[in-house]
Design a protein around this motif. Sequence first.
Motif, PDB file in Angstrom:
ATOM      1  N   GLY A  43       0.753  -1.104  -0.056  1.00 18.52           N
ATOM      2  CA  GLY A  43       0.055  -0.030   0.057  1.00 18.52           C
ATOM      3  C   GLY A  43       0.894   1.249   0.006  1.00 18.52           C
ATOM      4  N   GLN A  44       1.986   1.292   0.632  1.00 19.70           N
ATOM      5  CA  GLN A  44       2.735   2.362   0.718  1.00 19.70           C
ATOM      6  C   GLN A  44       3.361   2.840  -0.518  1.00 19.70           C
ATOM      7  OE1 GLN A  44       5.596   1.703   3.993  1.00 19.70           O
ATOM      8  NE2 GLN A  44       4.049   2.736   5.497  1.00 19.70           N
ATOM      9  N   GLU A  45       3.981   1.834  -1.254  1.00 20.08           N
ATOM     10  CA  GLU A  45       4.583   1.840  -2.782  1.00 20.08           C
ATOM     11  C   GLU A  45       3.368   2.234  -3.381  1.00 20.08           C
ATOM     12  OE1 GLU A  45       6.995  -0.697  -5.816  1.00 20.08           O
ATOM     13  OE2 GLU A  45       6.403  -1.588  -4.017  1.00 20.08           O
ATOM     14  N   ALA A  46       2.231   1.778  -3.463  1.00 15.32           N
ATOM     15  CA  ALA A  46       1.154   2.101  -4.237  1.00 15.32           C
ATOM     16  C   ALA A  46       0.775   3.609  -4.212  1.00 15.32           C
ATOM     17  CB  ALA A  46      -0.118   1.130  -4.017  1.00 15.32           C
ATOM     18  N   VAL A  47       0.528   4.145  -2.978  1.00 19.70           N
ATOM     19  CA  VAL A  47       0.115   5.463  -2.612  1.00 19.70           C
ATOM     20  C   VAL A  47       1.224   6.396  -3.156  1.00 19.70           C
ATOM     21  CG1 VAL A  47      -0.124   7.145  -0.784  1.00 19.70           C
ATOM     22  CG2 VAL A  47      -1.179   4.926  -0.654  1.00 19.70           C
ATOM     23  N   ARG A  48       2.696   5.974  -3.209  1.00 17.60           N
ATOM     24  CA  ARG A  48       3.817   6.868  -3.623  1.00 17.60           C
ATOM     25  C   ARG A  48       3.407   6.987  -5.247  1.00 17.60           C
ATOM     26  NH1 ARG A  48       6.880   4.560   0.508  1.00 17.60           N
ATOM     27  NH2 ARG A  48       7.308   2.727  -0.880  1.00 17.60           N
ATOM     28  N   GLU A  49       3.027   5.986  -5.815  1.00 18.86           N
ATOM     29  CA  GLU A  49       2.873   5.800  -7.319  1.00 18.86           C
ATOM     30  C   GLU A  49       1.541   6.642  -7.752  1.00 18.86           C
ATOM     31  OE1 GLU A  49       3.299   5.223 -11.275  1.00 18.86           O
ATOM     32  OE2 GLU A  49       4.680   5.339  -9.565  1.00 18.86           O
ATOM     33  N   ILE A  50       0.673   6.562  -6.894  1.00 21.19           N
ATOM     34  CA  ILE A  50      -0.565   7.534  -6.985  1.00 21.19           C
ATOM     35  C   ILE A  50      -0.480   8.862  -7.002  1.00 21.19           C
ATOM     36  CG2 ILE A  50      -2.811   8.238  -5.890  1.00 21.19           C
ATOM     37  CD1 ILE A  50      -3.385   4.711  -5.560  1.00 21.19           C
ATOM     38  N   ARG A  51       0.460   9.413  -5.830  1.00 19.83           N
ATOM     39  CA  ARG A  51       0.960  10.746  -5.685  1.00 19.83           C
ATOM     40  C   ARG A  51       1.587  10.943  -6.911  1.00 19.83           C
ATOM     41  NH1 ARG A  51      -0.550  13.606  -1.225  1.00 19.83           N
ATOM     42  NH2 ARG A  51      -1.114  12.268   0.404  1.00 19.83           N
ATOM     43  N   ARG A  52       2.419  10.537  -7.209  1.00 23.14           N
ATOM     44  CA  ARG A  52       3.311  10.830  -8.556  1.00 23.14           C
ATOM     45  C   ARG A  52       2.562  10.793  -9.802  1.00 23.14           C
ATOM     46  NH1 ARG A  52       5.070   9.171 -13.202  1.00 23.14           N
ATOM     47  NH2 ARG A  52       4.038   7.088 -13.048  1.00 23.14           N
ATOM     48  N   LEU A  53       1.647   9.969 -10.064  1.00 21.20           N
ATOM     49  CA  LEU A  53       0.628  10.138 -11.058  1.00 21.20           C
ATOM     50  C   LEU A  53      -0.155  11.590 -11.088  1.00 21.20           C
ATOM     51  CD1 LEU A  53      -0.701   6.625 -11.307  1.00 21.20           C
ATOM     52  CD2 LEU A  53       0.593   7.647 -13.108  1.00 21.20           C
ATOM     53  N   GLU A  54      -0.529  11.800  -9.694  1.00 17.30           N
ATOM     54  CA  GLU A  54      -1.274  12.971  -9.455  1.00 17.30           C
ATOM     55  C   GLU A  54      -0.383  14.510  -9.839  1.00 17.30           C
ATOM     56  OE1 GLU A  54      -4.805  12.304  -6.101  1.00 17.30           O
ATOM     57  OE2 GLU A  54      -2.536  12.603  -5.405  1.00 17.30           O
ATOM     58  N   LYS A  55       0.658  14.332  -9.410  1.00 17.38           N
ATOM     59  CA  LYS A  55       1.614  15.479  -9.432  1.00 17.38           C
ATOM     60  C   LYS A  55       1.930  15.588 -11.157  1.00 17.38           C
ATOM     61  CE  LYS A  55       5.994  17.246  -7.682  1.00 17.38           C
ATOM     62  NZ  LYS A  55       6.951  16.892  -6.870  1.00 17.38           N
ATOM     63  N   GLU A  56       1.995  14.380 -11.853  1.00 13.67           N
ATOM     64  CA  GLU A  56       2.256  14.359 -13.371  1.00 13.67           C
ATOM     65  C   GLU A  56       1.141  15.085 -14.045  1.00 13.67           C
ATOM     66  OE1 GLU A  56       2.126  10.759 -16.229  1.00 13.67           O
ATOM     67  OE2 GLU A  56       3.895  10.829 -15.095  1.00 13.67           O
ATOM     68  N   LYS A  57      -0.019  14.870 -13.635  1.00 13.07           N
ATOM     69  CA  LYS A  57      -1.307  15.376 -14.141  1.00 13.07           C
ATOM     70  C   LYS A  57      -1.588  16.805 -13.742  1.00 13.07           C
ATOM     71  CE  LYS A  57      -6.033  14.552 -15.476  1.00 13.07           C
ATOM     72  NZ  LYS A  57      -6.345  14.337 -17.128  1.00 13.07           N
ATOM     73  N   TYR A  58      -1.528  16.981 -12.465  1.00  8.33           N
ATOM     74  CA  TYR A  58      -1.925  18.279 -11.915  1.00  8.33           C
ATOM     75  C   TYR A  58      -0.838  19.254 -11.415  1.00  8.33           C
ATOM     76  CZ  TYR A  58      -6.407  15.931 -11.227  1.00  8.33           C
ATOM     77  OH  TYR A  58      -7.435  15.124 -11.702  1.00  8.33           O
ATOM     78  N   GLY A  59       0.534  18.876 -11.410  1.00 12.34           N
ATOM     79  CA  GLY A  59       1.698  19.460 -10.990  1.00 12.34           C
ATOM     80  C   GLY A  59       1.928  19.802  -9.748  1.00 12.34           C
ATOM     81  N   PRO A  60       2.985  20.147  -9.117  1.00 12.48           N
ATOM     82  CA  PRO A  60       3.279  20.322  -7.847  1.00 12.48           C
ATOM     83  C   PRO A  60       2.010  20.744  -6.784  1.00 12.48           C
ATOM     84  CG  PRO A  60       4.641  21.674  -9.101  1.00 12.48           C
ATOM     85  CD  PRO A  60       3.525  21.515 -10.039  1.00 12.48           C
ATOM     86  N   SER A  61       1.114  21.441  -7.080  1.00 12.57           N
ATOM     87  CA  SER A  61      -0.029  21.767  -6.149  1.00 12.57           C
ATOM     88  C   SER A  61      -0.766  20.431  -5.815  1.00 12.57           C
ATOM     89  CB  SER A  61      -0.809  22.797  -6.935  1.00 12.57           C
ATOM     90  OG  SER A  61      -1.524  22.068  -8.033  1.00 12.57           O
ATOM     91  N   ALA A  62      -0.433  19.294  -6.583  1.00 16.70           N
ATOM     92  CA  ALA A  62      -1.366  18.301  -6.063  1.00 16.70           C
ATOM     93  C   ALA A  62      -0.755  17.637  -4.952  1.00 16.70           C
ATOM     94  CB  ALA A  62      -1.177  17.186  -7.337  1.00 16.70           C
ATOM     95  N   GLU A  63       0.331  17.854  -4.333  1.00 15.98           N
ATOM     96  CA  GLU A  63       0.717  17.420  -3.155  1.00 15.98           C
ATOM     97  C   GLU A  63      -0.248  17.631  -1.944  1.00 15.98           C
ATOM     98  OE1 GLU A  63       4.634  18.147  -2.651  1.00 15.98           O
ATOM     99  OE2 GLU A  63       5.489  16.826  -4.479  1.00 15.98           O
ATOM    100  N   SER A  64      -0.734  19.182  -2.136  1.00 20.23           N
ATOM    101  CA  SER A  64      -1.318  19.602  -0.804  1.00 20.23           C
ATOM    102  C   SER A  64      -2.865  19.364  -0.912  1.00 20.23           C
ATOM    103  CB  SER A  64      -0.821  21.078  -0.601  1.00 20.23           C
ATOM    104  OG  SER A  64      -1.064  21.751  -1.720  1.00 20.23           O
ATOM    105  N   SER A  65      -3.153  19.297  -2.367  1.00 19.44           N
ATOM    106  CA  SER A  65      -4.724  19.240  -2.486  1.00 19.44           C
ATOM    107  C   SER A  65      -5.182  18.044  -2.827  1.00 19.44           C
ATOM    108  CB  SER A  65      -5.184  20.339  -3.621  1.00 19.44           C
ATOM    109  OG  SER A  65      -4.494  19.741  -4.685  1.00 19.44           O
ATOM    110  N   GLN A  66      -4.701  16.919  -2.916  1.00 20.33           N
ATOM    111  CA  GLN A  66      -5.273  15.508  -3.258  1.00 20.33           C
ATOM    112  C   GLN A  66      -5.397  14.761  -2.240  1.00 20.33           C
ATOM    113  OE1 GLN A  66      -6.590  15.137  -6.179  1.00 20.33           O
ATOM    114  NE2 GLN A  66      -6.321  17.392  -6.718  1.00 20.33           N
ATOM    115  N   LEU A  67      -4.913  13.629  -2.231  1.00 16.49           N
ATOM    116  CA  LEU A  67      -4.919  12.485  -1.051  1.00 16.49           C
ATOM    117  C   LEU A  67      -4.311  12.937   0.152  1.00 16.49           C
ATOM    118  CD1 LEU A  67      -4.446   9.142  -3.467  1.00 16.49           C
ATOM    119  CD2 LEU A  67      -6.598  10.192  -2.547  1.00 16.49           C
TER     120      LEU A  67
END
Length: 89
Positions: free
Chosen positions: A63-87
Motif C-alpha cells: 500500500g505504501q508503494e501504491a500510494v507513492r505511485e498514485i501521488r506521482r501520477l497526481e503530480k504528473e497530471k496536476y503539477g506540484p500543487s497536487a501534493e497539498s490538494s489531493q489525497l
Amino acid sequence: MKTLIADDEFANRELLKHYLRPYGECFLAEDGAEAVALFKSHLASGSPFHLVMMDIMMPNMDGQEAVREIRRLEKEKYGPSAESSQLSF
C-alpha cells in the motif's frame, strides 16, 4: 462519491464496499498494482477517485508503494500543487 478500495482480503473489500455503497460507486482492487492501474485509468479518463482506501500490507505492490505511485501520477497530471490538494496520507 467515487471510492477505490484496495485490500488483499476479500472480506475486507466486501465489508468496506457494503458500508460505502450508499455514498457512491466503489471499485475494488486485490493488491497495490491493481489499485494503481485502476487509479491511473480513472485519472486519465477525467473521472478520478474521491476517496482511496488502501491496505498497507498486500502482495505484488504494498500500500505504501501504491500510494507513492498514485501521488506521482497526481503530480504528473496536476503539477506540484497536487501534493497539498489531493489525497491525504
